[in-house]
Design an enzyme around this catalytic site. Structure first.
Site, PDB file in Angstrom:
ATOM      1  N   SER A   1       0.841  -1.189   0.000  1.00  0.00           N
ATOM      2  CA  SER A   1       0.000   0.000   0.000  1.00  0.00           C
ATOM      3  C   SER A   1       0.875   1.238   0.000  1.00  0.00           C
ATOM      4  O   SER A   1       2.070   1.178   0.280  1.00  0.00           O
ATOM      5  CB  SER A   1      -0.933   0.008   1.213  1.00  0.00           C
ATOM      6  OG  SER A   1      -0.183  -0.027   2.410  1.00  0.00           O
TER       7      SER A   1
ATOM      8  N   GLY B   1       2.245   2.987  -2.217  1.00  0.00           N
ATOM      9  CA  GLY B   1       3.390   3.038  -3.108  1.00  0.00           C
ATOM     10  C   GLY B   1       4.583   2.216  -2.677  1.00  0.00           C
ATOM     11  O   GLY B   1       5.611   2.206  -3.362  1.00  0.00           O
TER      12      GLY B   1
ATOM     13  N   GLU C   1     -10.307   3.783  -7.498  1.00  0.00           N
ATOM     14  CA  GLU C   1      -9.292   4.586  -8.177  1.00  0.00           C
ATOM     15  C   GLU C   1      -9.357   4.343  -9.681  1.00  0.00           C
ATOM     16  O   GLU C   1      -9.344   3.188 -10.133  1.00  0.00           O
ATOM     17  CB  GLU C   1      -7.901   4.223  -7.664  1.00  0.00           C
ATOM     18  CG  GLU C   1      -7.700   4.448  -6.178  1.00  0.00           C
ATOM     19  CD  GLU C   1      -6.343   3.986  -5.697  1.00  0.00           C
ATOM     20  OE1 GLU C   1      -5.414   3.897  -6.531  1.00  0.00           O
ATOM     21  OE2 GLU C   1      -6.205   3.705  -4.493  1.00  0.00           O
TER      22      GLU C   1
ATOM     23  N   GLU D   1      -7.664   0.422  -8.972  1.00  0.00           N
ATOM     24  CA  GLU D   1      -7.790  -0.347  -7.734  1.00  0.00           C
ATOM     25  C   GLU D   1      -9.029   0.109  -6.978  1.00  0.00           C
ATOM     26  O   GLU D   1      -9.662   1.107  -7.346  1.00  0.00           O
ATOM     27  CB  GLU D   1      -6.544  -0.175  -6.843  1.00  0.00           C
ATOM     28  CG  GLU D   1      -5.280  -0.776  -7.411  1.00  0.00           C
ATOM     29  CD  GLU D   1      -4.077  -0.630  -6.495  1.00  0.00           C
ATOM     30  OE1 GLU D   1      -3.026  -1.203  -6.820  1.00  0.00           O
ATOM     31  OE2 GLU D   1      -4.186   0.057  -5.458  1.00  0.00           O
TER      32      GLU D   1
ATOM     33  N   ASP E   1      -7.643   7.918   1.462  1.00  0.00           N
ATOM     34  CA  ASP E   1      -6.892   9.071   1.951  1.00  0.00           C
ATOM     35  C   ASP E   1      -7.179  10.336   1.143  1.00  0.00           C
ATOM     36  O   ASP E   1      -7.275  11.429   1.702  1.00  0.00           O
ATOM     37  CB  ASP E   1      -5.391   8.778   2.020  1.00  0.00           C
ATOM     38  CG  ASP E   1      -4.820   8.187   0.749  1.00  0.00           C
ATOM     39  OD1 ASP E   1      -5.534   8.115  -0.272  1.00  0.00           O
ATOM     40  OD2 ASP E   1      -3.645   7.761   0.770  1.00  0.00           O
ATOM     41  N   THR E   2      -7.350  10.202  -0.176  1.00  0.00           N
ATOM     42  CA  THR E   2      -7.675  11.386  -0.981  1.00  0.00           C
ATOM     43  C   THR E   2      -9.033  11.959  -0.604  1.00  0.00           C
ATOM     44  O   THR E   2      -9.301  13.129  -0.868  1.00  0.00           O
ATOM     45  CB  THR E   2      -7.663  11.047  -2.479  1.00  0.00           C
ATOM     46  OG1 THR E   2      -8.650  10.051  -2.747  1.00  0.00           O
ATOM     47  CG2 THR E   2      -6.303  10.533  -2.921  1.00  0.00           C
TER      48      THR E   2
ATOM     49  N   ARG F   1       3.068  10.791   6.974  1.00  0.00           N
ATOM     50  CA  ARG F   1       2.014  11.792   6.852  1.00  0.00           C
ATOM     51  C   ARG F   1       1.517  12.123   8.253  1.00  0.00           C
ATOM     52  O   ARG F   1       1.002  11.261   8.963  1.00  0.00           O
ATOM     53  CB  ARG F   1       0.886  11.244   5.978  1.00  0.00           C
ATOM     54  CG  ARG F   1      -0.140  12.274   5.582  1.00  0.00           C
ATOM     55  CD  ARG F   1      -1.010  11.776   4.439  1.00  0.00           C
ATOM     56  NE  ARG F   1      -1.710  10.558   4.793  1.00  0.00           N
ATOM     57  CZ  ARG F   1      -1.981   9.570   3.946  1.00  0.00           C
ATOM     58  NH1 ARG F   1      -1.555   9.639   2.709  1.00  0.00           N
ATOM     59  NH2 ARG F   1      -2.663   8.520   4.333  1.00  0.00           N
TER      60      ARG F   1
END
Length: 418
Positions: A164, A166, A282, A295, A302-303, A385
């Site tokens: 996850s 990246g 996505e 996906e 998160d977006t 983050r």
């Protein structure tokens, strides 16, 4: 448990609806708050002390959720009515056991298991549902990867089938970089339950115009799709998002159709009529206008943090309502913005090793139409983050500028670990 048997508003009574959150990061924290506002009792579990959701929940537990025995024990101890997985590194066999014992898993154990495995998800999307995707293959060894990459062509993207944000992902532009990509995938994979070697997916690097997140809500009232969210990523991880994304009129129906079909297919595969919650679908939109499925996450995305300022009900509020059996209709997913306004979020990623302190909020939040969420994670090791800024503007461009300026005006200090 049925929606009729749920009791809300008495979290410390004898018969409250009990919810176990598996994963207590920033997304889990917001879901926990939304659930508690509706009167549910929540226990937040994660792998470390002081996780964001653990700071606000009624109870908190620390465990390795990929350890089947540990997860089985905490479910037996907490005795939840509902289990909500908010991360992917979970012993999914235990989720199936929980369902068999009458505990509702959100959206279901089968869906959680499929979505955490890129191979199973892609096969379902492309082979069974017929959704358009990038050209792809799978490989279980370095030699298979070399052969598959040659067939796909360069440049291509290599990812572990289980990872996850990246992790383990790389763009391969020539054959001499294949081994590096294989090693990166093995390092960045989610190691639990995958054996000694992680299989990888190899995808054609497409001529991408922009990426979208389609928040798709399944509830007792059916399926509805929120306004498209645009996003910018770095190394496969979200950095900015905005809503509503500027999707061409010819593509609007197509992006909603693909998102709806993906979620409908997952629900049909799970074989349950209570696969409720928010799904983050996505999509890729290519420069020639083609829309491709990428996906789907069976949870808030998160977006979608931008919805904390853009929508009347955020993705977390929608998730909580759907999970509790409350109907979510088209009327519930509208934007809370005046006409021609736009909203944006900007992730605050901090690098260093130690505890993170924020200051200068009086300047950062001086501009009207800006807001801030500090996640209060205990520390950063490397990069992490740690917060998000939110903003509305007269249009998307202004909102993005304001969200970025809000983040830039924060004074961030990492106190080195002792």
């Amino acid at each position: 448990m049925t929606t009729d048997s749920m009791i809300l508003g008495t979290p410390f009574g004898e018969h409250p609806t009990r919810i176990l959150m598996l994963g207590s990061g920033e997304l889990g924290k917001e879901v926990t708050i939304s659930l508690m506002r509706l009167g549910a009792w929540v226990c937040a579990a994660d792998s470390y002390n002081g996780a964001p959701a653990a700071q606000v929940a009624h109870e908190a537990r620390v465990l390795d959720m990929a350890n089947a025995d540990a997860l089985r024990n905490v479910i037996g101890d907490v005795k939840p009515d509902i289990v909500i997985p908010e991360i992917e590194a979970i012993a999914t066999d235990v989720l199936f056991e929980a369902e068999q014992a009458g505990i509702r898993v959100v959206p279901s154990a089968a869906i959680a298991s499929i979505c955490m495995d890129r191979e199973r998800l892609r096969q379902l999307a492309a082979d069974e549902l017929g959704l358009p995707t990038t050209k792809f293959e799978f490989a279980g060894s370095l030699q298979e990867l070399k052969e598959a990459a040659t067939r796909i062509g360069f440049p291509c993207v290599v990812k572990p089938v289980m990872s996850s944000s990246g992790h383990g992902q790389s763009v391969v532009r020539s054959a001499d970089k294949i081994e590096d990509a294989w090693n990166e995938a093995q390092t960045g994979r989610r190691a639990h339950g995958e054996g000694d070697v992680s299989r990888v997916i190899i995808e054609q690097l497409v001529d991408l115009d922009y990426e979208l997140t389609m928040l798709t809500v399944s509830s007792s009232a059916g399926i509805v799709v929120c306004e498209p969210i645009g996003q910018r990523q770095e190394s496969g991880d979200y950095r900015d998002s905005w809503q509503p994304a500027a999707v061409e009129p010819d593509h609007r129906q197509e992006v909603k159709r693909i998102a709806t079909q993906a979620v409908q297919g997952l629900i049909a595969h799970a074989g349950t009529d209570t696969a409720w919650g928010v799904f983050g679908v996505e999509l890729f939109v290519l420069k020639d206008g083609t829309v491709l499925f990428n996906e789907v996450s069976p949870r808030p995305h998160d977006t979608g943090m931008v919805t904390m300022i853009s929508q009347y009900l955020s993705e977390f509020d929608l998730h909580a309502r759907a999970v509790l059996g409350i109907p979510v209709s088209k009327a519930h997913i509208g934007l809370d913005l005046p006409k021609y306004y736009g909203a944006a979020s900007h992730a605050i990623v901090v690098e260093g090793n130690g505890e993170v302190e924020f200051s200068n909020l009086q300047t950062a939040l001086a501009t009207p139409g800006t807001d801030l969420r500090i996640f209060s994670k205990p520390r950063v090791e490397g990069h992490r983050r740690m917060g998000v800024t939110l903003a509305i503007g007269s249009d998307i461009d202004e909102a993005r500028i304001k969200a970025n300026e809000c983040a830039q005006n924060l004074r961030i200090v990492v106190n080195p670990a002792k």
